[in-house]
Every structure is written in C-alpha cells, then in structure tokens.
Design an enzyme around this catalytic site. Structure first.
Site, PDB file in Angstrom:
ATOM      1  N   GLY A 155       2.600  -1.942 -18.291  1.00 12.45           N
ATOM      2  CA  GLY A 155       1.727  -1.281 -19.242  1.00 12.45           C
ATOM      3  C   GLY A 155       2.202   0.142 -19.448  1.00 12.45           C
ATOM      4  N   ALA A 236      -0.172   0.264  -7.465  1.00 16.85           N
ATOM      5  CA  ALA A 236      -1.193  -0.467  -8.215  1.00 16.85           C
ATOM      6  C   ALA A 236      -2.528  -0.381  -7.486  1.00 16.85           C
ATOM      7  CB  ALA A 236      -0.743  -1.918  -8.412  1.00 16.85           C
ATOM      8  N   ARG A 237      -2.892  -1.431  -6.796  1.00 15.35           N
ATOM      9  CA  ARG A 237      -4.072  -1.477  -5.942  1.00 15.35           C
ATOM     10  C   ARG A 237      -3.681  -2.191  -4.658  1.00 15.35           C
ATOM     11  NH1 ARG A 237      -5.698   1.861  -8.846  1.00 15.35           N
ATOM     12  NH2 ARG A 237      -7.683   1.984  -9.998  1.00 15.35           N
ATOM     13  N   GLU A 265      -8.494   0.004   2.480  1.00 16.92           N
ATOM     14  CA  GLU A 265      -8.325   1.397   2.062  1.00 16.92           C
ATOM     15  C   GLU A 265      -9.671   2.107   2.108  1.00 16.92           C
ATOM     16  OE1 GLU A 265      -7.351   3.566  -2.083  1.00 16.92           O
ATOM     17  OE2 GLU A 265      -5.767   2.184  -1.425  1.00 16.92           O
ATOM     18  N   HIS A 284      -3.263   7.205  -1.553  1.00 12.32           N
ATOM     19  CA  HIS A 284      -3.797   6.939  -2.897  1.00 12.32           C
ATOM     20  C   HIS A 284      -3.922   8.233  -3.703  1.00 12.32           C
ATOM     21  CE1 HIS A 284      -6.497   4.024  -5.409  1.00 12.32           C
ATOM     22  NE2 HIS A 284      -5.700   4.760  -6.176  1.00 12.32           N
TER      23      HIS A 284
END
Length: 321
Positions: A155, A236-237, A265, A284
C-alpha cells in the site's frame, strides 16, 4: 448532505486550538470536545458525530465510547490500521464511515524500516554492545547493496519503503499485495504468489494491515520458505507473525528478524524474543516521530472541513451497514 445539527460534537485527542484550519466551532455546526482516552468522557457520547480515536492508547480505550455513540457519522483513526477499532464496529449505527490515517505515517514508518534493515545487516546492535564493553568488533557484514527485497503489503507505506530503497542498489524489489496490479515501479504480485517469491528474497518486509487473512501470515510454512540467512522485518502488526514459529527459526540461527511490532505487545519482561539470537526489537515506534503531529493535524482538519461541508471523506476503509 450537509450535517445540520448545530449540537453535534467532534471528539478530538488533540486540543482544537492546537489544530489550524478547523471549521469554526458553532458556526460550522460542530462543537469540539477533547478526549485523549482518560477515564471521564468529555460529554455525552450520544451527541458525538465525528470521533477521532486517541493515538496508540490500545483497543480497549479506542472502542470504549463506541457503543454509546448513537449519532456517530465518522470514525477517524490516527494510525495506518483500523484493527484496534474493529472490535467495536459491530455496535455502530448504519452509515458510519471508518477512515484510516493514510498520508500520516508513510515517511516515518519507511524511515524506520530502512533503519531496521541497515542496523540488522550491518551489525549495529553488536557494535553498541561492543561500545558498552569497550570492545572493537571489526569484521565483514552483509550490505543491502545487491540484496533482493520482498515487500509484503504494498500500500502507501510499502510504496514509501520502496522509494527509500531506491538509492541502495538492491538487486531486486518484489511487491506483494492482496491482488495483482501494475505500478510505475513494476508489477505487484497477488498474495497467492507469495510462496514462490519467498525463497528468492534476502530481506522480507511485512507492511500489511492486520486482517483475518493476514493474521499469522508469517507462519511456520512462510518462514520455512525463506532462504537461509534471510532477514524478516515486521513494521505491520505483531500478530501478522506467528511468534512461536519465528522463535524456532531464529533460535536455530537460520534467519534473523527486526521487529517494530510483536505479539504479545508490549513484549513482557522475560519473553524469549528479548534475547533471541539475531533479533532486533524496537518498541512500536514506526509512526512515533516528529513527523506525526503536523501530518495528523492536517489530516484531521481536512477531514472535518469535508465533513462540515457535506463532502465525502478521504481514506474511507469501510462504511457500516
């Protein structure tokens, strides 16, 4: 259609007087309420028409007011993903636009991606430990030049990562997204083609949204197809990667990893990922830079100008039914 209710509230996690170019309170039909996730709501949630979700406060806080927001028309996240609000979407009335923060995080996340790649390949964590120990750790280390890079999740962030890879003389950059398409830089492969692309990649970058289709995308089979010595980078995650499968691979020394996100997390003390060989962890911080706030404010102001004028919003990922 113009929103005519002069009592409609907008919940903002940034004080309205700190955001330039917002529609004028009252005259625009909008009243601004500041809420950054604190225990007390700033007003009756039922009067909220536009909800800007507090940034990096977690899913529990993000969804807490949603069920009571019976007049809601739009939810605006300040993150690239909307996974932290999806648990509350089922409680929303029909016709609510859910928007992400496309345009806010691309530069910062792409910068960190390159930093993680270069730090991992060039052995920067070992140099820091050597400096702490007053040890001169000379030697030969892998370069990014001549490497093949695979970006999974092409993206706007994936494209920004490739933009920053361009000067590094990579042998090849391959791109994967949910469906195939063509871009100015070259073809984007469909996710179904991923198994055949993994064995050729020296660096695999995960920049995909977290969806049911991408949860544990990097599982034992995915990781097992990566070539020996390859580097996995996750911006990403955390749940896009199967942590148990990753630990098995890195503890064997077959691959290495650089992770800005983890599952769980925050990573708790004592978790084996902290000291797994060949793993670099950042907490993060892909979007948490000085670039965030100016871009976030511009996004919010632009969206609210559209909203007040009755125009369609940008970055709409879904509309509730």
């Amino acid at each position: 259609m113009r929103f005519e209710d002069t009592t409609a509230d907008v919940w903002l996690p940034i004080p309205a007087d700190e955001i330039d170019d917002l529609p004028e309170a009252g005259a625009s039909g909008l009243n601004y309420r500041f809420w950054d996730g604190g225990p007390e709501f700033p007003a009756d949630p039922a009067r909220c028409a536009f909800y800007v979700v507090p940034y990096m406060k977690g899913s529990e806080i993000a969804v807490r007011p949603l069920a009571a927001m019976t007049s809601l028309r739009a939810v605006q996240t300040l993150s690239a993903g909307i996974d932290h609000v999806t648990p509350g979407i089922g409680s929303l009335p029909p016709g609510v636009d859910v928007c992400n923060a496309k345009g806010v995080h691309e530069a910062s996340t792409a910068e960190l991606t390159l930093a993680l790649i270069l730090a991992s390949l060039r052995g920067i964590p070992g140099f820091v430990r050597g400096q702490d120990a007053e040890e001169w750790r000379a030697g030969f280390y892998p370069a990014l030049a001549d490497k093949s890079v695979l970006i999974v999740g092409y993206g706007s962030i994936g494209a920004a990562i490739e933009d920053r890879l361009a000067p590094f003389e990579c042998a090849r950059v391959a791109r994967v997204a949910r469906s195939a398409r063509t871009t100015a830089r070259g073809p984007v492969h469909a996710l179904t083609e991923l198994p055949g692309l993994l064995p050729d990649a020296d660096v695999v970058v995960l920049s995909t949204p977290l969806t049911p289709a991408t949860r544990h995308l990097a599982d034992a089979g995915f990781l097992g197809r990566m070539k020996d010595g390859a580097l996995l980078v996750n911006v990403a995650r955390g749940p896009v990667v199967d942590t148990t499968a990753l630990l098995k691979e890195v503890e064997s020394g077959r691959i290495t990893a650089a992770l800005d996100v983890t599952d769980p997390e925050p990573l708790p003390a004592g978790h084996p990922l902290w000291h797994a060989p060949g793993v670099l962890i950042s907490p993060h911080v892909g979007g948490s830079t000085s670039a965030f706030m100016p871009r976030a404010k511009r996004l919010v102001a632009g969206q609210l100008r559209r909203f007040a004028a009755g125009e369609g919003l940008a970055n709409v990922l879904l509309t509730t039914t």
